[in-house]
Design a protein around this motif. Structure first.
Motif, PDB file in Angstrom:
ATOM      1  N   MET A 125       0.858  -1.180   0.000  1.00 17.34           N
ATOM      2  CA  MET A 125       0.000   0.000   0.000  1.00 17.34           C
ATOM      3  C   MET A 125       0.903   1.241   0.000  1.00 17.34           C
ATOM      4  O   MET A 125       1.924   1.262   0.656  1.00 17.34           O
ATOM      5  CB  MET A 125      -0.916  -0.026   1.227  1.00 17.34           C
ATOM      6  N   ASN A 126       0.490   2.289  -0.719  1.00 19.85           N
ATOM      7  CA  ASN A 126       1.230   3.543  -0.725  1.00 19.85           C
ATOM      8  C   ASN A 126       0.358   4.658  -0.119  1.00 19.85           C
ATOM      9  O   ASN A 126      -0.803   4.424   0.238  1.00 19.85           O
ATOM     10  CB  ASN A 126       1.705   3.894  -2.139  1.00 19.85           C
ATOM     11  N   ASN A 127       0.911   5.863  -0.019  1.00 21.02           N
ATOM     12  CA  ASN A 127       0.192   6.972   0.621  1.00 21.02           C
ATOM     13  C   ASN A 127      -1.135   7.292  -0.067  1.00 21.02           C
ATOM     14  O   ASN A 127      -2.146   7.527   0.597  1.00 21.02           O
ATOM     15  CB  ASN A 127       1.074   8.218   0.661  1.00 21.02           C
ATOM     16  N   LEU A 128      -1.141   7.299  -1.390  1.00 19.95           N
ATOM     17  CA  LEU A 128      -2.381   7.575  -2.112  1.00 19.95           C
ATOM     18  C   LEU A 128      -3.440   6.526  -1.782  1.00 19.95           C
ATOM     19  O   LEU A 128      -4.600   6.866  -1.513  1.00 19.95           O
ATOM     20  CB  LEU A 128      -2.129   7.619  -3.620  1.00 19.95           C
ATOM     21  N   GLU A 129      -3.066   5.285  -1.762  1.00 19.14           N
ATOM     22  CA  GLU A 129      -4.021   4.214  -1.450  1.00 19.14           C
ATOM     23  C   GLU A 129      -4.532   4.325  -0.015  1.00 19.14           C
ATOM     24  O   GLU A 129      -5.706   4.028   0.251  1.00 19.14           O
ATOM     25  CB  GLU A 129      -3.374   2.851  -1.685  1.00 19.14           C
ATOM     26  N   VAL A 130      -3.706   4.778   0.913  1.00 19.63           N
ATOM     27  CA  VAL A 130      -4.139   4.976   2.296  1.00 19.63           C
ATOM     28  C   VAL A 130      -5.253   6.024   2.349  1.00 19.63           C
ATOM     29  O   VAL A 130      -6.295   5.817   2.979  1.00 19.63           O
ATOM     30  CB  VAL A 130      -2.959   5.389   3.204  1.00 19.63           C
ATOM     31  N   VAL A 131      -5.048   7.139   1.675  1.00 19.31           N
ATOM     32  CA  VAL A 131      -6.049   8.215   1.692  1.00 19.31           C
ATOM     33  C   VAL A 131      -7.318   7.778   0.951  1.00 19.31           C
ATOM     34  O   VAL A 131      -8.433   8.050   1.400  1.00 19.31           O
ATOM     35  CB  VAL A 131      -5.467   9.521   1.125  1.00 19.31           C
ATOM     36  N   GLN A 132      -7.175   7.082  -0.143  1.00 16.51           N
ATOM     37  CA  GLN A 132      -8.351   6.565  -0.846  1.00 16.51           C
ATOM     38  C   GLN A 132      -9.135   5.603   0.042  1.00 16.51           C
ATOM     39  O   GLN A 132     -10.371   5.623   0.058  1.00 16.51           O
ATOM     40  CB  GLN A 132      -7.929   5.893  -2.153  1.00 16.51           C
ATOM     41  N   GLN A 133      -8.422   4.797   0.818  1.00 18.14           N
ATOM     42  CA  GLN A 133      -9.071   3.876   1.755  1.00 18.14           C
ATOM     43  C   GLN A 133      -9.833   4.646   2.824  1.00 18.14           C
ATOM     44  O   GLN A 133     -10.936   4.249   3.219  1.00 18.14           O
ATOM     45  CB  GLN A 133      -8.022   2.964   2.405  1.00 18.14           C
ATOM     46  N   LEU A 134      -9.268   5.753   3.285  1.00 15.99           N
ATOM     47  CA  LEU A 134      -9.938   6.586   4.281  1.00 15.99           C
ATOM     48  C   LEU A 134     -11.318   7.018   3.794  1.00 15.99           C
ATOM     49  O   LEU A 134     -12.308   6.910   4.516  1.00 15.99           O
ATOM     50  CB  LEU A 134      -9.090   7.818   4.606  1.00 15.99           C
ATOM     51  N   TYR A 135     -11.413   7.501   2.562  1.00 19.61           N
ATOM     52  CA  TYR A 135     -12.697   7.943   2.019  1.00 19.61           C
ATOM     53  C   TYR A 135     -13.676   6.771   1.902  1.00 19.61           C
ATOM     54  O   TYR A 135     -14.861   6.930   2.171  1.00 19.61           O
ATOM     55  CB  TYR A 135     -12.511   8.622   0.659  1.00 19.61           C
ATOM     56  N   GLN A 136     -13.178   5.619   1.506  1.00 15.18           N
ATOM     57  CA  GLN A 136     -14.056   4.452   1.402  1.00 15.18           C
ATOM     58  C   GLN A 136     -14.590   4.071   2.782  1.00 15.18           C
ATOM     59  O   GLN A 136     -15.788   3.850   2.949  1.00 15.18           O
ATOM     60  CB  GLN A 136     -13.310   3.272   0.785  1.00 15.18           C
ATOM     61  N   TRP A 137     -13.713   3.994   3.765  1.00 14.22           N
ATOM     62  CA  TRP A 137     -14.147   3.630   5.112  1.00 14.22           C
ATOM     63  C   TRP A 137     -15.058   4.691   5.717  1.00 14.22           C
ATOM     64  O   TRP A 137     -15.999   4.375   6.433  1.00 14.22           O
ATOM     65  CB  TRP A 137     -12.953   3.375   6.019  1.00 14.22           C
ATOM     66  N   PHE A 138     -14.786   5.956   5.424  1.00 12.35           N
ATOM     67  CA  PHE A 138     -15.661   7.016   5.926  1.00 12.35           C
ATOM     68  C   PHE A 138     -17.063   6.860   5.347  1.00 12.35           C
ATOM     69  O   PHE A 138     -18.058   6.932   6.067  1.00 12.35           O
ATOM     70  CB  PHE A 138     -15.092   8.395   5.614  1.00 12.35           C
ATOM     71  N   SER A 139     -17.169   6.599   4.054  1.00 16.14           N
ATOM     72  CA  SER A 139     -18.498   6.451   3.429  1.00 16.14           C
ATOM     73  C   SER A 139     -19.240   5.231   3.978  1.00 16.14           C
ATOM     74  O   SER A 139     -20.450   5.211   4.016  1.00 16.14           O
ATOM     75  CB  SER A 139     -18.378   6.365   1.908  1.00 16.14           C
ATOM     76  N   GLN A 140     -18.474   4.223   4.430  1.00 12.86           N
ATOM     77  CA  GLN A 140     -19.068   3.009   4.992  1.00 12.86           C
ATOM     78  C   GLN A 140     -19.200   3.081   6.516  1.00 12.86           C
ATOM     79  O   GLN A 140     -19.640   2.127   7.145  1.00 12.86           O
ATOM     80  CB  GLN A 140     -18.219   1.795   4.615  1.00 12.86           C
ATOM     81  N   LYS A 141     -18.761   4.225   7.096  1.00 12.12           N
ATOM     82  CA  LYS A 141     -18.815   4.447   8.546  1.00 12.12           C
ATOM     83  C   LYS A 141     -18.053   3.366   9.323  1.00 12.12           C
ATOM     84  O   LYS A 141     -18.473   2.931  10.387  1.00 12.12           O
ATOM     85  CB  LYS A 141     -20.249   4.585   9.021  1.00 12.12           C
ATOM     86  N   GLN A 142     -16.917   2.967   8.784  1.00 11.69           N
ATOM     87  CA  GLN A 142     -16.059   1.957   9.425  1.00 11.69           C
ATOM     88  C   GLN A 142     -14.987   2.664  10.262  1.00 11.69           C
ATOM     89  O   GLN A 142     -13.806   2.685   9.926  1.00 11.69           O
ATOM     90  CB  GLN A 142     -15.425   1.055   8.371  1.00 11.69           C
ATOM     91  N   PHE A 143     -15.418   3.222  11.394  1.00 11.82           N
ATOM     92  CA  PHE A 143     -14.543   4.052  12.203  1.00 11.82           C
ATOM     93  C   PHE A 143     -13.420   3.257  12.870  1.00 11.82           C
ATOM     94  O   PHE A 143     -12.328   3.802  13.076  1.00 11.82           O
ATOM     95  CB  PHE A 143     -15.366   4.849  13.211  1.00 11.82           C
ATOM     96  N   ASP A 144     -13.649   2.000  13.190  1.00  6.17           N
ATOM     97  CA  ASP A 144     -12.563   1.182  13.745  1.00  6.17           C
ATOM     98  C   ASP A 144     -11.449   1.001  12.718  1.00  6.17           C
ATOM     99  O   ASP A 144     -10.268   0.990  13.072  1.00  6.17           O
ATOM    100  CB  ASP A 144     -13.080  -0.178  14.218  1.00  6.17           C
ATOM    101  N   GLN A 145     -11.799   0.872  11.464  1.00  4.01           N
ATOM    102  CA  GLN A 145     -10.795   0.757  10.408  1.00  4.01           C
ATOM    103  C   GLN A 145     -10.048   2.081  10.216  1.00  4.01           C
ATOM    104  O   GLN A 145      -8.831   2.088  10.016  1.00  4.01           O
ATOM    105  CB  GLN A 145     -11.446   0.326   9.086  1.00  4.01           C
ATOM    106  N   ILE A 146     -10.783   3.182  10.284  1.00  2.68           N
ATOM    107  CA  ILE A 146     -10.165   4.498  10.139  1.00  2.68           C
ATOM    108  C   ILE A 146      -9.079   4.694  11.188  1.00  2.68           C
ATOM    109  O   ILE A 146      -8.012   5.239  10.890  1.00  2.68           O
ATOM    110  CB  ILE A 146     -11.229   5.611  10.205  1.00  2.68           C
TER     111      ILE A 146
END
Length: 129
Positions: A1-22
């Protein structure tokens, strides 16, 4: 995983309300800077303050809230996202759309700083009766 993928993952988890993952991609001493005039707008420090003061707060006042990224820029240690917010305010029922720029700084695949730039007037108008 790289920095861009980390930030993209953040938006995905935020939209899914996966706060433990965030939690797993935020640095424990994160500095989160929200525009004054934005819901929860101020500087927040640490994971718990970011989650409770910013990320989980939207469901309180907004029937719907989305952050849609249209462009991604990777500068190596920072990721810049351009997009827009859209939402429906619970009390007024008004639809809102406001452009944003988000800047994330990362170290060792953890977000340690965030800064938001957005048109808070558009958001304020949606909250006015």
């Amino acid at each position: 995983m790289n920095n861009l993928e980390v930030v993209q993952q953040l938006y995905q988890w935020f939209s899914q309300k996966q706060f433990d993952q965030i939690r797993t991609i935020l640095s424990s001493d994160i500095e989160w800077i929200q525009n004054e005039g934005f819901p929860g707008g101020s500087i927040h420090y640490g994971i718990e303050e970011v989650l409770s003061g910013v990320l989980t707060n939207f469901k309180k006042d907004w029937k719907q809230w989305n952050a849609v990224v249209k462009e991604w820029f990777d500068s190596g240690h920072a990721i810049i996202c351009l997009g827009y917010y859209e939402g429906i305010h619970k009390k007024t029922g008004k639809l809102m759309k406001a452009d944003f720029a988000h800047v994330y700084w990362l170290k060792d695949l953890k977000i340690y700083k965030f800064q938001q730039f957005t048109d808070t007037l558009m958001i304020q108008r949606a909250t006015e009766q």
